[in-house]
Design a protein around this motif. Sequence first.
Motif, PDB file in Angstrom:
ATOM      1  N   ALA A 109       0.770  -1.376  -0.182  1.00  0.00           N
ATOM      2  CA  ALA A 109      -0.135   0.088  -0.197  1.00  0.00           C
ATOM      3  C   ALA A 109       0.819   1.263  -0.007  1.00  0.00           C
ATOM      4  N   PHE A 110       1.970   1.318   0.742  1.00  0.00           N
ATOM      5  CA  PHE A 110       2.958   2.361   0.712  1.00  0.00           C
ATOM      6  C   PHE A 110       3.255   2.616  -0.532  1.00  0.00           C
ATOM      7  N   LEU A 111       4.035   1.802  -1.222  1.00  0.00           N
ATOM      8  CA  LEU A 111       4.659   1.803  -2.502  1.00  0.00           C
ATOM      9  C   LEU A 111       3.802   2.226  -3.757  1.00  0.00           C
ATOM     10  N   ASP A 112       2.339   1.624  -3.584  1.00  0.00           N
ATOM     11  CA  ASP A 112       1.661   2.217  -4.425  1.00  0.00           C
ATOM     12  C   ASP A 112       0.891   3.587  -4.368  1.00  0.00           C
ATOM     13  N   GLY A 113       1.173   4.266  -3.314  1.00  0.00           N
ATOM     14  CA  GLY A 113       0.717   5.684  -3.105  1.00  0.00           C
ATOM     15  C   GLY A 113       1.511   6.571  -3.457  1.00  0.00           C
ATOM     16  N   MET A 131       3.795   7.631  -6.304  1.00  0.00           N
ATOM     17  CA  MET A 131       5.303   7.952  -6.496  1.00  0.00           C
ATOM     18  C   MET A 131       5.902   7.424  -7.942  1.00  0.00           C
ATOM     19  N   SER A 132       6.708   7.821  -8.274  1.00  0.00           N
ATOM     20  CA  SER A 132       7.597   7.326  -9.562  1.00  0.00           C
ATOM     21  C   SER A 132       8.224   5.998  -9.385  1.00  0.00           C
ATOM     22  N   SER A 133       8.602   5.053 -10.285  1.00  0.00           N
ATOM     23  CA  SER A 133       9.134   3.851 -10.239  1.00  0.00           C
ATOM     24  C   SER A 133      10.466   3.886  -9.677  1.00  0.00           C
ATOM     25  N   LEU A 134      11.064   4.944 -10.108  1.00  0.00           N
ATOM     26  CA  LEU A 134      12.491   4.962  -9.390  1.00  0.00           C
ATOM     27  C   LEU A 134      12.460   5.201  -7.865  1.00  0.00           C
ATOM     28  N   THR A 135      11.332   6.007  -7.392  1.00  0.00           N
ATOM     29  CA  THR A 135      11.325   6.219  -5.948  1.00  0.00           C
ATOM     30  C   THR A 135      10.834   5.049  -5.306  1.00  0.00           C
ATOM     31  N   ARG A 136       9.917   4.094  -5.900  1.00  0.00           N
ATOM     32  CA  ARG A 136       9.484   3.044  -5.438  1.00  0.00           C
ATOM     33  C   ARG A 136      10.603   1.928  -5.211  1.00  0.00           C
ATOM     34  N   GLN A 166       9.132  -6.908  -6.086  1.00  0.00           N
ATOM     35  CA  GLN A 166      10.244  -6.098  -6.372  1.00  0.00           C
ATOM     36  C   GLN A 166       9.526  -4.941  -7.414  1.00  0.00           C
ATOM     37  N   PRO A 167       9.742  -3.771  -7.108  1.00  0.00           N
ATOM     38  CA  PRO A 167       8.997  -2.914  -7.708  1.00  0.00           C
ATOM     39  C   PRO A 167       9.656  -2.722  -9.406  1.00  0.00           C
ATOM     40  N   ALA A 168       8.967  -2.387 -10.382  1.00  0.00           N
ATOM     41  CA  ALA A 168       9.444  -2.504 -11.686  1.00  0.00           C
ATOM     42  C   ALA A 168      10.315  -1.107 -11.900  1.00  0.00           C
ATOM     43  N   TYR A 169      11.532  -1.295 -12.478  1.00  0.00           N
ATOM     44  CA  TYR A 169      12.152   0.037 -12.815  1.00  0.00           C
ATOM     45  C   TYR A 169      11.852   0.435 -14.250  1.00  0.00           C
ATOM     46  N   ILE A 170      11.714   1.540 -14.290  1.00  0.00           N
ATOM     47  CA  ILE A 170      11.075   2.262 -15.711  1.00  0.00           C
ATOM     48  C   ILE A 170      12.115   3.243 -16.158  1.00  0.00           C
ATOM     49  N   ALA A 171      12.892   3.076 -17.228  1.00  0.00           N
ATOM     50  CA  ALA A 171      14.125   3.913 -17.409  1.00  0.00           C
ATOM     51  C   ALA A 171      13.724   5.292 -17.623  1.00  0.00           C
ATOM     52  N   LYS A 172      12.598   5.625 -18.287  1.00  0.00           N
ATOM     53  CA  LYS A 172      11.856   7.030 -18.493  1.00  0.00           C
ATOM     54  C   LYS A 172      11.956   7.684 -17.055  1.00  0.00           C
ATOM     55  N   ASP A 173      11.589   7.160 -16.047  1.00  0.00           N
ATOM     56  CA  ASP A 173      11.325   7.901 -14.823  1.00  0.00           C
ATOM     57  C   ASP A 173      12.979   8.260 -14.272  1.00  0.00           C
ATOM     58  N   ALA A 174      13.952   7.494 -14.690  1.00  0.00           N
ATOM     59  CA  ALA A 174      15.196   7.747 -14.337  1.00  0.00           C
ATOM     60  C   ALA A 174      16.027   8.953 -14.873  1.00  0.00           C
ATOM     61  N   GLN A 175      15.224   8.988 -16.231  1.00  0.00           N
ATOM     62  CA  GLN A 175      15.879   9.982 -16.954  1.00  0.00           C
ATOM     63  C   GLN A 175      15.824  11.532 -16.558  1.00  0.00           C
TER      64      GLN A 175
END
Length: 489
Positions: A109-113, A131-136, A166-175
């Motif tokens: 619930a925390f990571l999805d908010g 929150m963004s995928s990188l923050t998760r 494990q949260p998915a990592y999206i490269a666009k969020d890290a950009q």
Amino acid sequence: MKPTTHRSAPVDAPTPKRGRGRPRIHPIAPDLGPEPEPIAPPLHGRTNPAAPNHLQAVQSWSEICRTKRPRAMAPSSIAANEVLWGGWCQWLAAQALHWSDATTSNVRAFLDGPAPSLRRRRRPPLNPTRMSSLTRVRYFRVLKGIYENAVNQRWIEQAPTTDAPQPAYIAKDAQGAVLPPGVLARLQNTNLLRQTFAPSTDSYRQWWLLRDRAIVALTAETGITSAELINLKLCDLGAGGLNILRAMDATAQRSVYGDEPCESTDLSVNEIGIDNPCGARMPQAPVVLTIAPSLTLQGRSLTLPARVCETLLPWVKLREHLLTRTAARFGRSSDRDAFLYRHSLQGPLFPSRQKRRRTAQSDSAREDPQLPASSTFYPMESAALYLIFKRAFAGLSEATKPEQTQPQDASPLLEHHGARGPSVIRNTIIQLWLRTLSEEEVQWRAGFKTIESLHVIARGAGIETRSENDPQNPEHPDAAKTPEPHAGR
């Protein structure tokens, strides 16, 4: 005695007109009163009453990260992880939960908010609901490390992150963030910069305004990082084998005694007395900026276009004038020469406005005991640099308001609520380079040591790169893997 009350300005009250040189960097907000006190986490858990408090839990894990081998974690990373852990514990405290009572469903619930924040006055998030995928990924890494350490310490029986995905990592969020269309062109518009950073008295009293416009113009053209801006020295500017001061002096002498007309070396500015108070001249040779290498980026030399020089060179000449005037306060000529030798070419190109800090460990305090306390020729701090760019965005928004007559002409700059520092400008410039220049040229201009750093930005922007799709590239998944020859030493 009547109690004092805080009165906020009426909503419909007219906004007082601000003077030149001070663009508003914060919108007018209603009086929200003091910040609420954070909810204190419970002292003991229900399932594991013997578990320590949340501070001892994170300190135990931080000590392991600080001393682990073969590579210890950097102190800045440890401090950032402790901040993330504090946000998680505050989120649990709002539900009257101790950190040791958290379950897998709580983690999900925390990571999805949204990202937690107790501050009202903060930068609005790009997505207020999640929150963004990188923050998760960052939060999950911290929670996983601390809870696994708690299991090893026998404070809890099972980590709540064990069954959490494990949260998915999206490269666009890290950009990272980029500027809306058209904003970079406004930052490169020297006329708008002069309007944004315009002195209200004179350029000598408010010298930092010429400095600020030069900083923004240089960053908007070269994509230089904050650390590189702070570390720039005047000797890093040159033209035709001469430092920039000698190059401008040589141009002035040729204009007076040579055959070339003076108009060919004059700078194109709006008001000479304000925009070029010390009479800077354009050198005969191209102006070159040399950026020193660092741990993460390689050095490079960039030729500056004329529009940047017309904003940068007046500041360089004014900076030398301020140095000479400060050196005149010394009684002995040897002290004046020593001050100029240290702060002219070897001093920061963009000095701070703040007074010099005298500390026991400061070399400047020992070497220059007679230095005036008001001298300001010392490096800036990153926080002050960020405020300069925030003022630039705010000032450019104000400068373009009269041109907007219809709603469809609304400026994207006014709607931009994301990051407003040098990093977002750098990201935008690199993406622009990727669409117009070769990959080798972009890698060199950006200062990347490896081509993979360029690929990360290209993937985040949805840009296909030639080297990444080339099967002959060693980083391509279909490339043939051959053993590297042994290099004898």
